[in-house]
Write a protein that holds these residues in place. Structure first.
Motif, PDB file in Angstrom:
ATOM      1  N   GLY A  96     -41.046 -31.492 -12.017  1.00 15.26           N
ATOM      2  CA  GLY A  96     -41.975 -30.436 -12.415  1.00 15.26           C
ATOM      3  C   GLY A  96     -42.126 -30.357 -13.923  1.00 15.26           C
ATOM      4  O   GLY A  96     -43.253 -30.269 -14.446  1.00 15.26           O
ATOM      5  N   LEU A  97     -41.009 -30.428 -14.657  1.00 14.34           N
ATOM      6  CA  LEU A  97     -41.075 -30.399 -16.114  1.00 14.34           C
ATOM      7  C   LEU A  97     -41.750 -31.644 -16.665  1.00 14.34           C
ATOM      8  O   LEU A  97     -42.469 -31.584 -17.666  1.00 14.34           O
ATOM      9  CB  LEU A  97     -39.661 -30.266 -16.697  1.00 14.34           C
ATOM     10  N   SER A  98     -41.535 -32.787 -16.021  1.00 17.93           N
ATOM     11  CA  SER A  98     -42.157 -34.036 -16.478  1.00 17.93           C
ATOM     12  C   SER A  98     -43.667 -34.001 -16.319  1.00 17.93           C
ATOM     13  O   SER A  98     -44.385 -34.722 -17.027  1.00 17.93           O
ATOM     14  CB  SER A  98     -41.576 -35.223 -15.697  1.00 17.93           C
ATOM     15  N   ILE A  99     -44.162 -33.178 -15.390  1.00 24.80           N
ATOM     16  CA  ILE A  99     -45.608 -33.024 -15.215  1.00 24.80           C
ATOM     17  C   ILE A  99     -46.163 -31.982 -16.180  1.00 24.80           C
ATOM     18  O   ILE A  99     -47.150 -32.217 -16.894  1.00 24.80           O
ATOM     19  CB  ILE A  99     -45.944 -32.600 -13.766  1.00 24.80           C
ATOM     20  N   LEU A 100     -45.510 -30.822 -16.233  1.00 24.88           N
ATOM     21  CA  LEU A 100     -46.073 -29.682 -16.953  1.00 24.88           C
ATOM     22  C   LEU A 100     -45.978 -29.816 -18.469  1.00 24.88           C
ATOM     23  O   LEU A 100     -46.885 -29.380 -19.185  1.00 24.88           O
ATOM     24  CB  LEU A 100     -45.377 -28.393 -16.502  1.00 24.88           C
ATOM     25  N   PRO A 148     -43.574 -39.067  -2.456  1.00 23.03           N
ATOM     26  CA  PRO A 148     -44.120 -40.429  -2.387  1.00 23.03           C
ATOM     27  C   PRO A 148     -45.220 -40.678  -3.421  1.00 23.03           C
ATOM     28  O   PRO A 148     -45.357 -41.796  -3.924  1.00 23.03           O
ATOM     29  CB  PRO A 148     -44.679 -40.509  -0.957  1.00 23.03           C
ATOM     30  N   HIS A 149     -45.996 -39.645  -3.739  1.00 19.26           N
ATOM     31  CA  HIS A 149     -47.076 -39.809  -4.712  1.00 19.26           C
ATOM     32  C   HIS A 149     -46.558 -39.799  -6.145  1.00 19.26           C
ATOM     33  O   HIS A 149     -47.085 -40.518  -7.005  1.00 19.26           O
ATOM     34  CB  HIS A 149     -48.107 -38.691  -4.534  1.00 19.26           C
ATOM     35  N   LEU A 150     -45.538 -38.998  -6.403  1.00 22.04           N
ATOM     36  CA  LEU A 150     -45.034 -38.863  -7.771  1.00 22.04           C
ATOM     37  C   LEU A 150     -44.106 -40.001  -8.183  1.00 22.04           C
ATOM     38  O   LEU A 150     -43.978 -40.290  -9.378  1.00 22.04           O
ATOM     39  CB  LEU A 150     -44.302 -37.525  -7.928  1.00 22.04           C
ATOM     40  N   THR A 151     -43.453 -40.618  -7.220  1.00 17.45           N
ATOM     41  CA  THR A 151     -42.435 -41.628  -7.553  1.00 17.45           C
ATOM     42  C   THR A 151     -42.853 -43.055  -7.211  1.00 17.45           C
ATOM     43  O   THR A 151     -42.050 -43.974  -7.387  1.00 17.45           O
ATOM     44  CB  THR A 151     -41.127 -41.303  -6.814  1.00 17.45           C
ATOM     45  N   GLN A 163     -36.300 -46.769 -15.361  1.00 17.05           N
ATOM     46  CA  GLN A 163     -36.645 -45.504 -16.002  1.00 17.05           C
ATOM     47  C   GLN A 163     -36.452 -44.341 -15.041  1.00 17.05           C
ATOM     48  O   GLN A 163     -36.791 -44.430 -13.864  1.00 17.05           O
ATOM     49  CB  GLN A 163     -38.097 -45.524 -16.487  1.00 17.05           C
ATOM     50  N   LEU A 164     -35.890 -43.240 -15.563  1.00 20.35           N
ATOM     51  CA  LEU A 164     -35.757 -42.040 -14.739  1.00 20.35           C
ATOM     52  C   LEU A 164     -37.111 -41.397 -14.471  1.00 20.35           C
ATOM     53  O   LEU A 164     -37.349 -40.860 -13.393  1.00 20.35           O
ATOM     54  CB  LEU A 164     -34.832 -41.037 -15.438  1.00 20.35           C
ATOM     55  N   ILE A 165     -37.995 -41.443 -15.464  1.00 16.67           N
ATOM     56  CA  ILE A 165     -39.327 -40.857 -15.282  1.00 16.67           C
ATOM     57  C   ILE A 165     -40.147 -41.787 -14.387  1.00 16.67           C
ATOM     58  O   ILE A 165     -40.336 -42.959 -14.721  1.00 16.67           O
ATOM     59  CB  ILE A 165     -40.050 -40.675 -16.625  1.00 16.67           C
ATOM     60  N   PRO A 166     -40.643 -41.303 -13.254  1.00 13.62           N
ATOM     61  CA  PRO A 166     -41.455 -42.156 -12.386  1.00 13.62           C
ATOM     62  C   PRO A 166     -42.716 -42.653 -13.098  1.00 13.62           C
ATOM     63  O   PRO A 166     -43.219 -42.004 -14.021  1.00 13.62           O
ATOM     64  CB  PRO A 166     -41.820 -41.228 -11.220  1.00 13.62           C
TER      65      PRO A 166
END
Length: 283
Positions: A96-100, A148-151, A163-166
């Protein structure tokens, strides 16, 4: 090319802070536990200083940027994301934080300055709360549909495998960085430059969040970059003309105070300039 290089100098401060932060990483590990606790507290201290400066100078965009950094740092520390991002709560907050974060920083760079506690400022604060509530609801009840969509892997690139960030969120972050960078260079504005550097520091913190001391150091550097941008912007307001970017009368007065005993000053005046202003507007 020289024109682009000259305009890119606006990015020199955030770039310098990030480079220095990287150089400090090996040193922090050698500090005593008491001094490392100061490093952990540094983002809170730097953010508080920046928030007070933002309020004093009526700068709403850096105020909310610092608030976002504080939320990110507090959530990461509270959920102990440095130990890993597995598990429902940790993964949901991390994604959530990686998106916002990048989206909000891009919005702050695009928006005009409206102050922190004006009607527009209160609306921005409500918008941040609404985003947080929406993200919590989505990840609370629909995380299995979203994962599935985010990763998923969009491209086969070697440097993104561990990378941890997808990948989709990393691409989103890079697009927001490019967008803010274009605005910073075109506008030659310290605030946009500060938002760019702070977001870059936060992306590094997210990508290496399980590396010891990275979270505290890069969140602290993000707060420092934004705080320095407030000071730079305040200096420009006092000593530079908004329209032309040229030094203002206050800058002239300051320069005169620093002259020695022997100097010559030449000043030019334009005849009938008032008539020009009345016809075409003030410049």
């Amino acid at each position: 090319m020289s024109h682009i290089m000259r305009k890119s100098l606006i990015l020199s401060v955030p770039l310098t802070v990030i480079i220095v932060t990287f150089s400090l990483l090996p040193i922090i590990g050698t500090l005593s536990p008491e001094r490392r606790e100061l490093v952990v507290a540094a983002p809170y201290l730097l953010a508080t200083t920046g928030l007070l400066l933002a309020v004093h100078f009526h700068r709403g965009r850096p105020f909310f940027a610092l608030l976002l950094v504080l939320i990110y740092y507090w959530c990461s520390r509270f959920l102990e994301l440095e130990d890993g991002v597995s598990g429902f709560s940790r993964q949901g907050v991390y994604l959530g934080l990686s998106i916002l974060l990048p989206m909000n920083f891009a919005l702050l760079a695009f928006m005009r300055e409206r102050g922190a506690f004006s009607i527009a400022g209160r609306m921005r604060f409500a918008f941040i709360l609404l985003q947080g509530a929406t993200a919590w609801w989505l990840f609370r009840y629909h995380i299995e549909d979203l994962l599935p969509h985010l990763t998923r892997q969009l491209l086969s690139l070697p440097f993104t495998e561990n990378q941890l960030i997808p990948q989709p969120l990393l691409i989103l972050s890079l697009l927001c960085l490019i967008f803010i960078g274009i605005l910073a260079i075109r506008r030659q504005a310290p605030i946009e430059s500060g938002l760019l550097g702070a977001l870059a520091a936060l992306i590094i913190a997210s990508a290496r969040i399980t590396t010891p001391d990275t979270l505290a150091l890069f969140c602290g550097s993000a707060c420092l970059i934004i705080t320095l941008s407030i000071l730079q912007d305040s200096y420009n307001m006092a000593f530079r003309d908004d329209l032309t970017g040229l030094p203002s009368r206050r800058a002239l007065n300051e320069a005169i105070q620093g002259l020695g005993r022997r100097y010559v000053i030449a000043m030019l005046d334009v005849d009938h300039f008032k008539k020009f202003n009345d016809t075409y507007g003030h410049v």
